[in-house]
Design an enzyme around this catalytic site. Structure first.
Site, short mmCIF file in Angstrom:
data_model
loop_
_atom_site.label_atom_id
_atom_site.label_comp_id
_atom_site.label_asym_id
_atom_site.label_seq_id
_atom_site.Cartn_x
_atom_site.Cartn_y
_atom_site.Cartn_z
N MET A 127 -12.14 4.94 -0.26
CA MET A 127 -12.77 5.22 1.05
C MET A 127 -13.40 6.59 0.94
SD MET A 127 -9.71 3.68 3.36
CE MET A 127 -8.59 3.67 1.97
N MET B 25 -11.68 -5.38 5.74
CA MET B 25 -10.81 -4.48 6.51
C MET B 25 -10.53 -5.10 7.88
SD MET B 25 -10.09 -1.72 4.72
CE MET B 25 -9.20 -0.96 6.07
N HIS C 205 -1.51 -1.51 -4.10
CA HIS C 205 -2.73 -1.06 -3.43
C HIS C 205 -2.69 0.46 -3.25
CE1 HIS C 205 -6.26 -1.78 -0.86
NE2 HIS C 205 -5.78 -0.84 -0.05
N ASP D 256 -4.78 3.72 -1.78
CA ASP D 256 -5.85 4.13 -0.88
C ASP D 256 -6.30 5.54 -1.18
OD1 ASP D 256 -6.15 1.86 0.98
OD2 ASP D 256 -4.03 2.28 1.40
N ASP E 147 -6.95 -6.19 4.39
CA ASP E 147 -6.27 -4.90 4.44
C ASP E 147 -6.29 -4.34 5.87
OD1 ASP E 147 -5.29 -2.35 3.96
OD2 ASP E 147 -7.00 -1.69 2.75
N MET F 144 -8.76 8.44 0.07
CA MET F 144 -9.55 8.87 1.24
C MET F 144 -9.99 10.31 1.05
SD MET F 144 -7.07 7.49 4.22
CE MET F 144 -6.48 5.80 4.27
N HIS G 265 -8.53 1.37 -3.74
CA HIS G 265 -9.46 1.19 -2.61
C HIS G 265 -10.08 2.55 -2.30
CE1 HIS G 265 -9.67 0.23 2.04
NE2 HIS G 265 -10.87 0.43 1.51
N SER H 166 0.84 -1.20 0.00
CA SER H 166 0.00 0.00 0.00
C SER H 166 0.88 1.24 0.00
CB SER H 166 -0.89 0.01 1.24
OG SER H 166 -1.46 1.30 1.40
#
Ligand code: DX5
Ligand code: ZN
Length: 220
Positions: free
Chosen positions: A70, A139, A35, A37, A177, A39, A68, A10
């Site tokens: 979020m 998660m 990966h 992320d 994750d 956010m 991913h 990540s």
């Protein structure tokens, strides 16, 4: 993809001042999945990065981009992340009223679709969608930050998903994750997780290639 056990580093824990270097570094270790992320400071309390950054690193690597999300209202941003170069996009069950249009939208862009659940969400809430997604992301920490402690309760969710796959003849990939590290990687892998996200356990290590070789030796 079915029998795989792979690490997805990540980049949340990478050095954003040397992002290209840190991306290439894991690629040179034979890593296939990266990966990423995203956010928004609303679905989770933190803000990370968006589509322009993904587009930037897309130019320097052929690794599979596992994005991913979020974020609230993921449907609105599927085109942006597909255009930026995502190969896989996951969104949170908790962020939408109806996951189906989001899954359909991701598939309409020829991208793999995944659905994510937070630690307090019942894994059985995913039942209706398991035949529609390419992967499920469990998660094992509260989303929002890297470097948190692994929640062992998530192993039961993994085991349930493995059983559901068998019972229903499904072939979605199981991803985990949060807090995966040397202490638990074997247990996580043995439970049936196939794609193992590792942030701080990769980029937080002094010698990243050595860390990756060590993890690969355990799961492969
Ligand atoms: C947390 C992110 C994770 C994070 C994992 O919300 O979804 O992908 O980068 O980091 P570690 O492996 O350090 O828990
Ligand atoms: Zn993540």
């Amino acid at each position: 993809m079915k029998r795989m056990r792979e690490i997805a580093p990540s980049i949340l824990s990478a050095d954003f001042g040397n992002l290209a270097r840190d991306v290439k570094m894991v690629e040179e270790c034979g890593i296939r999945y990266l990966h990423i992320d995203v956010m928004d400071g609303s679905f989770v309390p933190n803000i990370s990065l968006g589509a322009p950054v993904i587009k930037g690193i897309r130019r320097i690597t052929t690794m599979i981009f596992d994005v991913h999300l979020m974020i609230v209202d993921p449907l609105k941003y599927i085109d942006d992340f597909s255009d930026a170069g995502a190969d896989m996009i996951s969104f949170h069950l908790e962020a939408v009223d109806n996951p189906i249009p989001v899954i359909d939208k991701i598939h309409s862009r020829s991208v793999k679709a995944g659905i994510v659940i937070k630690p307090n969400t019942d894994v059985r809430d995913l039942s209706k969608y398991l035949d529609k997604v390419d992967y499920v992301l469990v998660m094992s920490v509260e989303p929002g930050f890297g470097g948190q402690k692994f929640m062992p309760e998530s192993l039961d969710k993994i085991k349930w998903l493995v059983e559901e796959k068998k019972a229903k003849g499904l072939d979605f990939i199981i991803e985990i994750d949060g807090g995966v590290c040397l202490d638990n990687i074997k247990e996580v892998s043995d439970a049936g997780a196939q794609l193992l996200v590792m942030g701080s356990a990769v980029y937080g290590r002094e010698d990243v290639p050595k860390a990756i070789a060590e993890y690969k030796g355990i799961i492969e």
